[in-house]
Design a protein around this motif. Structure first.
Motif, mmCIF file in Angstrom:
data_model
loop_
_atom_site.group_PDB
_atom_site.id
_atom_site.type_symbol
_atom_site.label_atom_id
_atom_site.label_comp_id
_atom_site.label_asym_id
_atom_site.label_seq_id
_atom_site.Cartn_x
_atom_site.Cartn_y
_atom_site.Cartn_z
ATOM 1 N N THR A 166 0.705 -1.022 0.121
ATOM 2 C CA THR A 166 -0.122 -0.390 -0.084
ATOM 3 C C THR A 166 0.891 1.652 -0.184
ATOM 4 O O THR A 166 1.951 1.232 1.178
ATOM 5 C CB THR A 166 -0.340 0.163 1.001
ATOM 6 O OG1 THR A 166 -2.007 -1.694 1.059
ATOM 7 C CG2 THR A 166 -2.055 1.393 1.207
ATOM 8 N N ILE A 167 0.674 2.401 -0.640
ATOM 9 C CA ILE A 167 1.025 3.328 -1.580
ATOM 10 C C ILE A 167 0.224 4.720 -1.077
ATOM 11 O O ILE A 167 -0.037 4.387 -1.130
ATOM 12 C CB ILE A 167 2.147 3.694 -2.189
ATOM 13 C CG1 ILE A 167 2.140 2.726 -3.205
ATOM 14 C CG2 ILE A 167 2.999 4.367 -3.213
ATOM 15 C CD1 ILE A 167 4.266 1.288 -2.937
ATOM 16 N N VAL A 168 0.950 5.294 0.013
ATOM 17 C CA VAL A 168 0.810 6.015 0.444
ATOM 18 C C VAL A 168 1.256 7.980 -0.171
ATOM 19 O O VAL A 168 2.017 8.042 -0.024
ATOM 20 C CB VAL A 168 -0.015 6.360 1.582
ATOM 21 C CG1 VAL A 168 -0.803 5.545 1.996
ATOM 22 C CG2 VAL A 168 1.533 6.155 2.652
ATOM 23 N N SER A 169 0.717 8.592 -0.013
ATOM 24 C CA SER A 169 1.097 9.940 -0.777
ATOM 25 C C SER A 169 0.933 10.864 0.201
ATOM 26 O O SER A 169 -0.131 11.552 0.721
ATOM 27 C CB SER A 169 0.905 10.600 -2.248
ATOM 28 O OG SER A 169 1.165 11.332 -2.262
ATOM 29 N N LEU A 170 2.410 11.657 0.747
ATOM 30 C CA LEU A 170 1.969 12.776 2.112
ATOM 31 C C LEU A 170 2.095 13.697 1.894
ATOM 32 O O LEU A 170 2.925 14.355 0.885
ATOM 33 C CB LEU A 170 3.125 11.601 2.842
ATOM 34 C CG LEU A 170 3.014 10.693 3.254
ATOM 35 C CD1 LEU A 170 3.872 10.160 4.534
ATOM 36 C CD2 LEU A 170 1.724 9.778 4.284
ATOM 37 N N ASN A 171 1.269 14.539 2.931
ATOM 38 C CA ASN A 171 1.458 15.878 2.322
ATOM 39 C C ASN A 171 2.369 16.560 3.610
ATOM 40 O O ASN A 171 1.257 17.880 4.126
ATOM 41 C CB ASN A 171 0.301 16.519 1.793
ATOM 42 C CG ASN A 171 0.274 18.158 1.191
ATOM 43 O OD1 ASN A 171 1.296 18.472 0.812
ATOM 44 N ND2 ASN A 171 -0.699 18.730 0.619
ATOM 45 N N VAL B 168 8.736 12.471 8.305
ATOM 46 C CA VAL B 168 7.926 11.578 8.460
ATOM 47 C C VAL B 168 8.785 10.307 8.918
ATOM 48 O O VAL B 168 10.043 10.586 8.445
ATOM 49 C CB VAL B 168 7.296 11.538 7.654
ATOM 50 C CG1 VAL B 168 6.379 12.494 7.025
ATOM 51 C CG2 VAL B 168 7.694 10.977 6.221
ATOM 52 N N THR B 169 8.181 10.218 9.748
ATOM 53 C CA THR B 169 8.755 8.452 10.932
ATOM 54 C C THR B 169 8.490 7.312 9.196
ATOM 55 O O THR B 169 7.500 6.338 9.648
ATOM 56 C CB THR B 169 8.957 8.010 12.618
ATOM 57 O OG1 THR B 169 9.219 9.830 12.999
ATOM 58 C CG2 THR B 169 9.668 7.279 12.572
ATOM 59 N N VAL B 170 9.099 7.043 8.860
ATOM 60 C CA VAL B 170 8.820 5.808 8.191
ATOM 61 C C VAL B 170 10.293 4.148 8.411
ATOM 62 O O VAL B 170 10.571 4.659 7.826
ATOM 63 C CB VAL B 170 8.710 5.986 6.933
ATOM 64 C CG1 VAL B 170 8.845 4.730 5.349
ATOM 65 C CG2 VAL B 170 8.260 7.054 6.415
ATOM 66 N N GLY B 171 9.935 3.534 9.155
ATOM 67 C CA GLY B 171 10.062 2.176 8.983
ATOM 68 C C GLY B 171 10.807 2.606 10.582
ATOM 69 O O GLY B 171 12.233 2.250 10.524
ATOM 70 N N GLY B 172 10.464 3.549 10.881
ATOM 71 C CA GLY B 172 11.628 4.341 12.535
ATOM 72 C C GLY B 172 12.528 4.894 12.221
ATOM 73 O O GLY B 172 13.565 5.410 12.785
ATOM 74 N N HIS C 191 2.597 1.064 5.240
ATOM 75 C CA HIS C 191 3.392 0.364 6.153
ATOM 76 C C HIS C 191 3.380 0.555 7.104
ATOM 77 O O HIS C 191 3.809 0.097 8.795
ATOM 78 C CB HIS C 191 2.754 -1.507 6.126
ATOM 79 C CG HIS C 191 1.456 -2.083 4.833
ATOM 80 N ND1 HIS C 191 1.666 -3.412 4.346
ATOM 81 C CD2 HIS C 191 0.466 -1.389 4.787
ATOM 82 C CE1 HIS C 191 0.519 -3.245 3.429
ATOM 83 N NE2 HIS C 191 -0.245 -2.292 3.793
ATOM 84 N N GLN C 192 4.328 1.799 6.671
ATOM 85 C CA GLN C 192 5.622 1.928 7.725
ATOM 86 C C GLN C 192 5.939 3.411 8.164
ATOM 87 O O GLN C 192 6.252 4.092 8.904
ATOM 88 C CB GLN C 192 7.190 1.840 6.025
ATOM 89 C CG GLN C 192 6.974 0.224 5.784
ATOM 90 C CD GLN C 192 8.165 -0.588 6.930
ATOM 91 O OE1 GLN C 192 8.541 -0.326 7.858
ATOM 92 N NE2 GLN C 192 7.533 -2.032 6.689
ATOM 93 N N VAL C 193 4.425 3.647 7.528
ATOM 94 C CA VAL C 193 4.490 5.622 7.897
ATOM 95 C C VAL C 193 3.866 5.384 9.659
ATOM 96 O O VAL C 193 2.812 4.552 9.956
ATOM 97 C CB VAL C 193 3.828 5.898 7.167
ATOM 98 C CG1 VAL C 193 3.313 7.485 7.206
ATOM 99 C CG2 VAL C 193 3.934 5.671 5.286
ATOM 100 N N LEU D 48 2.360 12.172 12.078
ATOM 101 C CA LEU D 48 2.372 12.720 11.109
ATOM 102 C C LEU D 48 0.956 13.311 10.911
ATOM 103 O O LEU D 48 1.476 14.704 10.795
ATOM 104 C CB LEU D 48 1.760 11.840 9.847
ATOM 105 C CG LEU D 48 1.510 12.481 8.482
ATOM 106 C CD1 LEU D 48 2.623 13.723 8.246
ATOM 107 C CD2 LEU D 48 1.406 12.153 7.842
ATOM 108 N N SER D 49 0.170 13.268 11.677
ATOM 109 C CA SER D 49 -0.699 13.759 11.641
ATOM 110 C C SER D 49 -0.873 15.507 12.660
ATOM 111 O O SER D 49 -1.917 15.901 12.758
ATOM 112 C CB SER D 49 -1.949 13.048 12.460
ATOM 113 O OG SER D 49 -3.634 13.407 13.168
ATOM 114 N N THR D 50 0.162 14.542 14.538
ATOM 115 C CA THR D 50 0.187 15.462 15.207
ATOM 116 C C THR D 50 0.888 16.963 14.291
ATOM 117 O O THR D 50 0.425 18.037 14.513
ATOM 118 C CB THR D 50 0.803 15.024 16.179
ATOM 119 O OG1 THR D 50 0.312 14.056 16.850
ATOM 120 C CG2 THR D 50 1.394 15.858 16.816
#
Lengths: 469, 273
Positions: B208-213, B228-232, B247-249, B254-256
């Motif tokens: 699952t690929i997500v596009s972050l903003n 952003v923290t991805v896979g630690g 699955h790693q984000v 991010l939301s905070t």
């Protein structure tokens, strides 16, 4: 003429002082701290120069400004003559006169400094540059054009210097700048109170009147590659600057209210967050803690103070003797009530329920054996941990190479840290492609980047002429 | 200055603008974005490039005008101009032939999804798109997507268009049936939507690929504001992304971080017209 004075008479003149905005007042505003020397004072200071034969100051200057010559003109009251010399030797004299670490360059080796204080070379340079801006027409392009097109990547100090030199040599110069405005670190990094942006505008206008073209919003590596540039230009100088900010790598670093110095200073300087009507926000704190001890750390802490932190702290893991910042910045910071906490290192950043910083946990250090840099290595003292409440934390511990440009430039040789490798002439592994400044050095000063720009311009000129022959 | 050629409203607060930016149009690949600054003194705003025409030298942006900066941008009509457009930035979407692909877009995220879905379809994938919106007027680009997708499913919170509910329910239906189960999922939308989808697809093991903003300033890796923290590990969305393995984000973080200036600066937003 200045030679009316004997050496003995010159030796008797004491170093003048720079008029400054009062510390208490300036800690609450962004106006320039140093007010500049008045004419009469500048002339008096210039008379202190012994015009010695060895001219150690010139060798101490990364761009080899003919210092005794311009100072002699100031002493004689010939400010236009002095400005003429500076224009040839230094593309950004109003900038270097303000931000150079003179005490470890020209002024460090000044003969007058052996017995008393060195000549205030930096202040005199600033005086002449500011005088020229008020009283002289901007420089004109050279009469003869070479017919060569040279591209400069980045409009920071290295790029602007190279562009100015190349334009004066008659080359057709275009600068590509990634941000929406010129100046690089001079605009996004160095705060208004140390280098007013009107000065940067003026330096850039001078280059434009020399014929330099500047296109902003061109991110080389993304918008254009170096390969594409070399199809349109005969040579290229890469000076795309400081890279990715280095973080502390401690827990809690992504809490709100924790910034890299690059982000904090960019928000305040480039985006104007210090102005009342700014559209870009920046977090504030009653207490701010800045990690690092260099010029960027000093700029950050003094900015945080001006943005309303009643307690603004430098947390540095070594001692005062090792502070890499310019002496004047440290002095000004101390006067402005900045607190220096030496021999401490952050362990963890603590947040509140909403994800904002509330404190940092620090550990005390002591100095051990010298490390690779020759400075004594800080060693943690077990059991010395303590909490320092703070709402704003700024990390100013350096940058690492940004791969944005180099990733799309096959064949460009890099060192193990990702910085571009150059030869003695400033040329990279790609013919006709030169580089300098932080992307080569991995983080240095404005004047060293300018030195690289000046040297590369000379090499590019030579390269183009050899190509023609 | 960058000339505006077209500007039409697609949905409440959502505009489609065609802007002259020849260098960007030529270099742009699907998944990349530009940083736009409407006028002197305005904020730098990251916006996904919905489409580009290298020959005409134009790019298309689909903009949700929610803040002061975006409102000023969408207020510029044809013939007017935008002060700054820098890019294309970020990594291009990794496109390959997976076979069956599901693209999920929430709100204006559909605009970011559109070029991805198109690139995926062009590469020979069978694309099913699920678009979600608050209500019918907020569902954008339905017909444009239907032009190349195998099917376009719509969900609305009030049931005024398509199925009533959230995109996750429709995605669950696709995943449950071997005949429609996607080999890979692209999800673009509000952080809670992407987090929910990542949580939903992880047990099924569907990439699952997500596009972050995230909040961004320069967009070139210089400031680290978009970390952003991805896979630690810390990643910069502007140069390492904007697309990441969902699955790693760390979506909570991010939301905070996304809310940083909303809480502090709601005062500013209240001043808006």
């Amino acid at each position: 003429m200045s030679n009316e004075l004997t050496a003995k008479q010159r030796m008797e003149i004491q170093r003048v002082s720079m008029p400054e905005q009062h510390a208490e007042a300036r800690a609450g505003n962004f106006f320039e701290v140093n007010q500049g020397l008045p004419e009469a004072i500048a002339v008096e200071e210039a008379k202190r120069c012994l015009e010695c034969k060895n001219r150690p100051c010139v060798s101490g200057c990364p761009v080899s400004v003919r210092i005794p010559e311009f100072i002699a003109k100031v002493a004689a009251g010939d400010f236009a003559g002095a400005a003429g010399i500076l224009r040839v030797d230094n593309a950004l004299p109003a900038t270097t006169g303000r931000v150079c670490p003179q005490e470890v360059q020209c002024e460090e080796v000044c003969v007058r400094g052996k017995k008393g204080k060195p000549v205030a070379i930096g202040w005199l340079e600033r005086f002449v540059a500011d005088w020229a801006a008020k009283n002289m027409a901007p420089p004109a392009p050279p009469a003869k054009q070479s017919g060569y097109k040279v591209c400069v990547v980045g409009s920071g100090p290295g790029g602007l210097t190279a562009a100015g030199e190349l334009a004066r040599m008659g080359h057709d110069v275009t600068i590509f700048e990634a941000l929406h405005d010129t100046g690089g670190v001079l605009r996004y990094g160095i705060p208004e109170f140390r280098l007013p942006k009107a000065i940067v505008d003026r330096e850039v206008e001078n280059l434009k009147s020399l014929g330099v073209k500047i296109e902003c919003n061109v991110v080389v590596g993304k918008t254009l590659t170096v390969g594409q540039i070399m199809k349109e230009f005969h040579a290229c100088f890469i000076a795309n600057g400081a890279g990715l900010p280095v973080f502390l790598n401690v827990p809690g670093e992504n809490l709100k209210g924790v910034y890299s110095a690059n982000e904090y200073l960019t928000r305040v300087n480039l985006m104007g967050a210090y102005k009342a009507d700014a559209s870009t926000p920046v977090a504030k704190g009653t207490t701010s803690v800045i990690f690092g001890g260099g010029n960027v750390a000093m700029d950050s802490v003094r900015t945080a103070r001006r943005m309303g932190s009643s307690r603004a702290v430098i947390a540095y893991r070594r001692s005062k003797a090792e502070l890499p910042a310019r002496a004047e910045e440290v002095k000004h910071a101390e006067e402005e009530g900045i607190e220096f906490m030496f021999l401490v290192a952050p362990l963890e950043i603590l947040g509140d329920a909403k994800g904002w910083v509330r404190a940092v946990r620090l550990q005390k250090m002591e100095l051990g054996e010298p490390d690779a840099s020759g400075r004594r290595r800080p060693v943690p003292i077990p059991g010395s941990e303590f909490e320092l409440p703070a709402e704003l934390l700024i990390v100013a511990i350096g940058t690492s190479a940004n791969p944005l440009l180099t990733n799309t430039c096959p064949g460009l040789k890099l060192n193990k840290w990702g910085n571009i490798e150059i030869d003695d002439n400033g040329m990279t592994s790609l013919p006709g492609v030169f580089a300098g400044g932080d992307i080569v050095r991995g983080g240095a000063t404005v004047i060293l980047a300018m030195g690289d720009g000046k040297k590369a311009a000379a090499s590019i000129d030579k390269y183009l002429k050899e190509k023609r022959d | 200055m960058f000339k505006v050629l077209e500007n039409e409203q697609l949905a409440p607060q959502v505009y489609r603008m065609v802007i002259e930016a020849p260098r960007v149009a030529k270099a742009r690949q699907a998944g990349q974005f530009v940083i736009v600054r409407g006028e002197t003194g305005a904020e730098r705003i990251p916006l996904t490039i919905a489409d580009a025409d290298p020959k005409a030298g134009t790019i298309t942006l689909i903009i949700q005008a929610v803040g002061a900066g975006t409102q000023k941008i969408v207020a510029v009509g044809p013939g007017g101009s935008i002060r700054d457009v820098a890019g294309p930035l970020g990594q291009a979407t990794h496109i390959q032939k997976w076979g069956r692909v599901a693209c999920v877009g929430g709100g204006v995220g559909t605009a970011v999804l559109y070029p991805l879905a198109k690139a995926l379809a062009d590469a020979g994938n069978e694309v099913t798109t699920i678009i979600g919106g608050r209500s019918k007027p907020f569902v954008i680009l339905h017909d444009e997507l239907a032009a190349f997708c195998k099917q376009v499913l719509v969900t609305t919170e009030d049931g005024s268009m398509g199925v009533k509910g959230f995109v996750t329910a429709e995605l669950g239906r696709l995943m449950a049936d071997e005949a429609t189960k996607p080999a890979v999922i692209f999800a673009v939308g509000p952080v809670p939507m992407m987090a929910a989808i990542a949580q939903q697809t992880k047990p099924a093991g569907i990439p699952t690929i997500v596009s972050l903003n995230p909040i961004m300033v320069d967009g070139t890796g210089m400031c680290g504001g978009c970390r952003v923290t991805v896979g630690g590990k810390i990643k910069f969305a502007c140069v390492d992304g904007p697309e990441f393995d969902g699955h790693q984000v760390d979506f909570k973080e991010l939301s905070t971080r996304q809310n940083a200036y909303k809480e502090d600066f709601c005062r500013l937003e209240k001043q808006l017209p």
